[in-house]
Write a protein that holds these residues in place. Structure first.
Motif, PDB file in Angstrom:
ATOM      1  N   ILE A   1       0.970  -1.187  -0.009  1.00 16.77           N
ATOM      2  CA  ILE A   1       0.070   0.034   0.112  1.00 16.77           C
ATOM      3  C   ILE A   1       0.829   1.211   0.108  1.00 16.77           C
ATOM      4  CG2 ILE A   1      -1.667   1.287   1.503  1.00 16.77           C
ATOM      5  CD1 ILE A   1      -2.983  -1.474   2.117  1.00 16.77           C
ATOM      6  N   GLN A   2       1.872   1.262   0.923  1.00 13.77           N
ATOM      7  CA  GLN A   2       2.838   2.265   0.705  1.00 13.77           C
ATOM      8  C   GLN A   2       3.427   2.650  -0.497  1.00 13.77           C
ATOM      9  OE1 GLN A   2       5.818   1.909   3.807  1.00 13.77           O
ATOM     10  NE2 GLN A   2       7.288   3.349   2.968  1.00 13.77           N
ATOM     11  N   LYS A   3       4.043   1.585  -1.375  1.00 13.85           N
ATOM     12  CA  LYS A   3       4.208   1.952  -2.644  1.00 13.85           C
ATOM     13  C   LYS A   3       3.182   2.341  -3.557  1.00 13.85           C
ATOM     14  CE  LYS A   3       7.536  -1.943  -2.161  1.00 13.85           C
ATOM     15  NZ  LYS A   3       8.225  -3.155  -2.623  1.00 13.85           N
ATOM     16  N   THR A   4       2.142   1.871  -3.568  1.00 12.92           N
ATOM     17  CA  THR A   4       1.193   1.958  -4.453  1.00 12.92           C
ATOM     18  C   THR A   4       0.499   3.655  -4.152  1.00 12.92           C
ATOM     19  OG1 THR A   4       0.416  -0.039  -4.767  1.00 12.92           O
ATOM     20  CG2 THR A   4      -1.216   1.471  -5.285  1.00 12.92           C
TER      21      THR A   4
ATOM     22  N   SER B   1      -4.617   6.628  -1.648  1.00 12.06           N
ATOM     23  CA  SER B   1      -4.328   7.999  -0.853  1.00 12.06           C
ATOM     24  C   SER B   1      -4.400   7.882   0.342  1.00 12.06           C
ATOM     25  CB  SER B   1      -5.172   9.279  -1.684  1.00 12.06           C
ATOM     26  OG  SER B   1      -6.430   9.076  -1.038  1.00 12.06           O
ATOM     27  N   MET B   2      -3.995   8.716   1.258  1.00  6.75           N
ATOM     28  CA  MET B   2      -4.057   8.567   2.575  1.00  6.75           C
ATOM     29  C   MET B   2      -5.219   8.833   3.287  1.00  6.75           C
ATOM     30  SD  MET B   2      -2.323   8.249   5.627  1.00  6.75           S
ATOM     31  CE  MET B   2      -2.085   8.829   7.176  1.00  6.75           C
ATOM     32  N   ALA B   3      -6.375   9.728   2.372  1.00  6.35           N
ATOM     33  CA  ALA B   3      -7.599   9.870   3.031  1.00  6.35           C
ATOM     34  C   ALA B   3      -8.489   8.565   2.570  1.00  6.35           C
ATOM     35  CB  ALA B   3      -8.137  11.134   2.114  1.00  6.35           C
ATOM     36  N   THR B   4      -8.028   7.520   1.599  1.00  2.00           N
ATOM     37  CA  THR B   4      -9.014   6.526   1.474  1.00  2.00           C
ATOM     38  C   THR B   4      -8.709   5.526   2.431  1.00  2.00           C
ATOM     39  OG1 THR B   4      -8.856   6.940  -0.838  1.00  2.00           O
ATOM     40  CG2 THR B   4      -9.572   4.793  -0.241  1.00  2.00           C
TER      41      THR B   4
END
Length: 416
Positions: free
Chosen positions: A64-67, A125-128
């Protein structure tokens, strides 16, 4: 209890109109019978499933961090938000179950976790990611406490502790085998497909919960309690605040919460987020790090019933809990501060983190996840984790100190 009695009466009336519906919709007849095990088993599957999603974050978070182009700090912050949201919802989940019973609420809880899994799979994104964590937390807050509620409602009171311990052990075993399985699956599917698969499993669980889970029928003891209570229950929020006030006035409740909270909070911090990162900092690959971290959940599966057995054998609650948390603090400290060359020792150490975390057996907390995400660099080394996670063994020692002031509740045994 009034709502429980109404639900049971409604189910009975439905069965009179449609006799064939009794198998699926009728109230249970025998405490601890076949239907009780079926309902408890389904709730336990729910806990194992949501624990797999929770602990899968340890394996999936690097992808997730990469994507989503996030930093380690943001991934840690998202994990902390989940825990804070979970802790807040936990105040209400038990009260809602007491008020409305398992019939409507557990199916809704499964639906929330399912929606969170699907939302999780869309993270870009961070929000999602934060939204997914909050939705997951709302549903997950009914998981473990819901299984405990089912055990207390459908089985004799004397077996409550045993049923709760079995739930913890099965959930821990699911996480122990789930993390390596998730890591293996990520070699064949994308992390989005994996999380969508969890969501699809949730859809099946929703259907099963709607069809099979019912509130237990009201027995003589429950009827007596119901008639003794006012027909109109007090407002939910005010009753929760009143009950919380009662809890906070009880020294044993506060001290036990402190001890159990830091213990299981540190276990979650290691098993869900920081364990794999520490193992990677020690030089392990992503897949191997997931396997090594799974050892902590295997340790908890052993420790959860073990500490109950030791407590009963020694007829003492306080000493096993305090000693267990102190040993957990030592294991966490060794895992963080052992030299990088001692990786073989770290395998045993991370197993001991889970084993001694079995001393908690109750309590969910935010301890251990808040600080690291804000003070780690983008590419942390093993030494960086040593500074960031120093709070964890300190909190465990403080929690153990709180345990020394707990008034032991073990009853003296009467020898035949």
């Amino acid at each position: 209890m009034a709502s429980t009695a109404q639900a049971a009466t409604g189910d009975e009336n439905d069965c009179k109109k449609h006799p064939g519906a009794r198998i699926l919709h009728g109230p249970h007849k025998t405490i601890g019978g076949v239907e009780a095990w079926m309902v408890w088993g389904l709730c336990t599957v729910f806990v194992v499933w949501l624990f797999s999603i929770q602990t899968g974050y340890a394996v999936v978070s690097p992808e997730i961090q990469k994507t989503a182009s996030l930093t380690v700090a943001q991934i840690g912050l998202a994990g902390s938000i989940y825990t804070w949201a979970f802790a807040l919802c936990q105040f209400f989940s038990g009260a809602l179950l007491d008020r409305f019973g398992s019939r409507p609420l557990l199916a809704v809880a499964v639906a929330f976790v399912t929606a969170g899994a699907f939302l999780y799979a869309q993270t870009d994104s961070m929000a999602t990611l934060i939204a997914a964590q909050i939705v997951l937390a709302i549903g997950s807050s009914f998981g473990f406490v819901g299984a405990g509620y089912i055990g207390g409602q459908w089985f004799p009171a004397a077996r409550y502790g045993l049923m709760f311990g079995l739930v913890q052990s099965l959930a821990s075993l699911g996480s122990a085998f789930g993390q390596p399985a998730i890591s293996w699956q990520l070699q064949h599917v994308t992390w989005q497909q994996l999380l969508n698969g969890f969501g699809a499993g949730g859809v099946v669980l929703i259907v099963l919960f709607v069809l099979l889970v019912r509130n237990p029928s009201t027995g003589p003891a429950q009827l007596a309690q119901t008639t003794a209570r006012p027909s109109r229950p007090p407002p939910l929020v005010s009753s929760i605040l009143r009950d919380l006030g009662t809890c906070f006035r009880n020294r044993n409740v506060v001290l036990s919460a402190a001890l159990a909270g830091v213990s299981f909070g540190s276990m979650l911090a290691m098993g869900v987020l920081w364990g794999p990162r520490i193992m990677e900092a020690r030089g392990a690959g992503t897949s191997l790090a997931a396997v090594l971290t799974a050892m902590s959940w295997l340790g908890l599966a052993v420790g959860a019933p073990l500490f109950n057995l030791l407590s009963d054998h020694w007829n003492n609650r306080r000493i096993p809990a305090v000693v267990g948390v102190l040993l957990q603090a030592a294991a966490v400290a060794l895992l963080i501060y052992l030299p990088k060359e001692t990786n073989s020792v770290s395998v045993v150490t991370i197993f001991c983190v889970g084993l001694f975390a079995g001393a908690h057996m109750l309590g969910f907390t935010v301890a251990g996840e808040s600080a690291p995400g804000r003070i780690l660099p983008d590419s942390p080394s093993l030494g960086d984790y040593g500074g960031a996670l120093l709070m964890m063994p300190i909190l465990l020692v403080l929690g153990a100190l709180a345990g020394f002031f707990i008034k032991d509740t073990a009853k003296a045994r009467v020898d035949a």
